[in-house]
Scaffold this motif. Structure first.
Motif, PDB file in Angstrom:
ATOM      1  N   UNK A  31       0.825  -1.209   0.000  1.00 35.32           N
ATOM      2  CA  UNK A  31       0.000   0.000   0.000  1.00 35.32           C
ATOM      3  C   UNK A  31       0.861   1.262   0.000  1.00 35.32           C
ATOM      4  N   UNK A  32       2.031   1.198   0.631  1.00 40.07           N
ATOM      5  CA  UNK A  32       2.952   2.328   0.577  1.00 40.07           C
ATOM      6  C   UNK A  32       3.407   2.566  -0.852  1.00 40.07           C
ATOM      7  N   UNK A  33       3.718   1.462  -1.548  1.00 41.84           N
ATOM      8  CA  UNK A  33       4.082   1.578  -2.958  1.00 41.84           C
ATOM      9  C   UNK A  33       2.926   2.101  -3.787  1.00 41.84           C
ATOM     10  N   UNK A  34       1.715   1.654  -3.458  1.00 37.70           N
ATOM     11  CA  UNK A  34       0.525   2.131  -4.168  1.00 37.70           C
ATOM     12  C   UNK A  34       0.327   3.626  -3.946  1.00 37.70           C
ATOM     13  N   UNK A  35       0.502   4.047  -2.708  1.00 41.14           N
ATOM     14  CA  UNK A  35       0.347   5.467  -2.399  1.00 41.14           C
ATOM     15  C   UNK A  35       1.403   6.289  -3.148  1.00 41.14           C
ATOM     16  N   UNK A  36       2.628   5.779  -3.167  1.00 40.71           N
ATOM     17  CA  UNK A  36       3.697   6.488  -3.883  1.00 40.71           C
ATOM     18  C   UNK A  36       3.364   6.555  -5.371  1.00 40.71           C
ATOM     19  N   UNK A  37       2.891   5.437  -5.941  1.00 40.26           N
ATOM     20  CA  UNK A  37       2.521   5.432  -7.359  1.00 40.26           C
ATOM     21  C   UNK A  37       1.400   6.416  -7.634  1.00 40.26           C
ATOM     22  N   UNK A  38       0.418   6.454  -6.751  1.00 44.42           N
ATOM     23  CA  UNK A  38      -0.701   7.379  -6.927  1.00 44.42           C
ATOM     24  C   UNK A  38      -0.211   8.823  -6.851  1.00 44.42           C
ATOM     25  N   UNK A  39       0.675   9.103  -5.909  1.00 44.85           N
ATOM     26  CA  UNK A  39       1.226  10.456  -5.803  1.00 44.85           C
ATOM     27  C   UNK A  39       2.043  10.821  -7.037  1.00 44.85           C
ATOM     28  N   UNK A  40       2.801   9.853  -7.562  1.00 44.93           N
ATOM     29  CA  UNK A  40       3.560  10.100  -8.785  1.00 44.93           C
ATOM     30  C   UNK A  40       2.625  10.351  -9.964  1.00 44.93           C
ATOM     31  N   UNK A  41       1.501   9.610 -10.004  1.00 42.57           N
ATOM     32  CA  UNK A  41       0.514   9.822 -11.058  1.00 42.57           C
ATOM     33  C   UNK A  41      -0.062  11.229 -10.969  1.00 42.57           C
ATOM     34  N   UNK A  42      -0.407  11.665  -9.764  1.00 41.68           N
ATOM     35  CA  UNK A  42      -0.942  13.017  -9.570  1.00 41.68           C
ATOM     36  C   UNK A  42       0.075  14.045 -10.062  1.00 41.68           C
ATOM     37  N   UNK A  43       1.329  13.875  -9.672  1.00 36.97           N
ATOM     38  CA  UNK A  43       2.369  14.821 -10.091  1.00 36.97           C
ATOM     39  C   UNK A  43       2.533  14.824 -11.607  1.00 36.97           C
ATOM     40  N   UNK A  72      -1.430   7.127 -16.989  1.00 37.77           N
ATOM     41  CA  UNK A  72      -2.787   6.606 -16.790  1.00 37.77           C
ATOM     42  C   UNK A  72      -2.769   5.089 -16.833  1.00 37.77           C
ATOM     43  N   UNK A  73      -1.954   4.499 -17.724  1.00 37.86           N
ATOM     44  CA  UNK A  73      -1.843   3.039 -17.775  1.00 37.86           C
ATOM     45  C   UNK A  73      -1.273   2.513 -16.469  1.00 37.86           C
ATOM     46  N   UNK A  74      -0.299   3.226 -15.915  1.00 34.45           N
ATOM     47  CA  UNK A  74       0.277   2.814 -14.630  1.00 34.45           C
ATOM     48  C   UNK A  74      -0.781   2.877 -13.539  1.00 34.45           C
ATOM     49  N   UNK A  75      -1.626   3.890 -13.583  1.00 35.12           N
ATOM     50  CA  UNK A  75      -2.691   4.012 -12.584  1.00 35.12           C
ATOM     51  C   UNK A  75      -3.693   2.875 -12.729  1.00 35.12           C
TER      52      UNK A  75
END
Length: 165
Positions: free
Chosen positions: A48-60, A93-96
Motif C-alpha cells: 500500500x505504501x508503494x501504491x500510495x507512492x505510485x498514486x502520488x507520482x501519477x498526480x504529479x 494513466x496506464x500505470x494508474x
C-alpha cells in the motif's frame, strides 16, 4: 511420607504440569499467529505504501502534463482529463490502471474482467476503461497476473511475491 501419598502427589504434579504445558503451548501458538499476522500486515503496508507512492507520482505527472498543456495552448475546457485524443491512455494513466487492478485483486483475490473494469471506472473515472481489457492481457503477458479461467484474473509473478513479503 507414605508411598500412597507420594503417588497421589505425583499424579497431581503430573496433572499440573500437563495443564501448564498446555497453557504454554497455547500461548506459543498465539504468538506464532500474531507473528504471521504482523508479517502479513507489514507486507500489505509495503504494497500500500508503494501504491500510495505510485498514486502520488501519477498526480504529479498529471499536474505536470496539465501545466505543460496549459502553458502551450492556454487554458481550455476539459483540462484534467487523463486521456490524450487518438493516442490511448498516456503511460501515467496506464500505470494508474495497473495499480488499481493490483489493489483490487489484493483485496478480492480473484475477479472477472467486468468486475475489474467496474472498479477501474469507479476509482479512475477520467481514464478510458475500454483499455482495461488490453491492459489485463498485457499484465498476464508480463506475468504479473494469471488467468485461472477465461475472463478471471488473480495476482501472479512478482506481484504475488511482493504481497507475501
Amino acid at each position: 511420607m507414605q508411598l500412597p501419598v507420594l503417588h497421589r502427589m505425583l499424579q497431581q504434579a503430573i496433572e499440573l504440569a500437563a495443564s501448564k504445558n498446555s497453557s504454554f503451548d497455547s500461548v506459543c501458538r498465539r504468538e506464532e499467529d500474531v507473528e504471521r499476522m504482523l508479517a502479513e500486515v507489514r507486507a500489505e503496508k509495503s504494497v500500500r505504501g508503494g501504491s500510495a507512492q505510485s498514486a502520488n507520482e501519477l498526480v504529479s505527472a498529471l499536474q505536470e502534463q496539465i501545466r505543460r498543456h496549459t502553458a502551450d495552448t492556454g487554458p481550455k475546457a476539459g483540462t484534467g482529463i487523463a486521456e490524450e485524443p487518438d493516442s490511448g491512455d498516456p503511460p501515467c494513466a496506464r500505470a494508474a490502471v495497473s495499480q488499481a487492478i493490483r489493489e483490487f485483486l489484493l483485496e478480492q483475490g480473484e475477479a472477472t474482467t467486468k468486475e475489474i473494469t467496474q472498479h477501474v471506472q469507479k476509482v479512475l473515472p477520467s481514464v478510458n476503461v475500454k483499455n482495461t481489457s488490453p491492459e489485463l492481457t498485457n499484465l498476464v503477458k508480463q506475468g504479473l497476473l494469471v488467468r485461472p479461467r477465461i475472463g478471471v484474473y488473480r495476482l501472479g509473478g512478482e506481484w504475488v511475491r511482493t504481497e507475501h513479503r
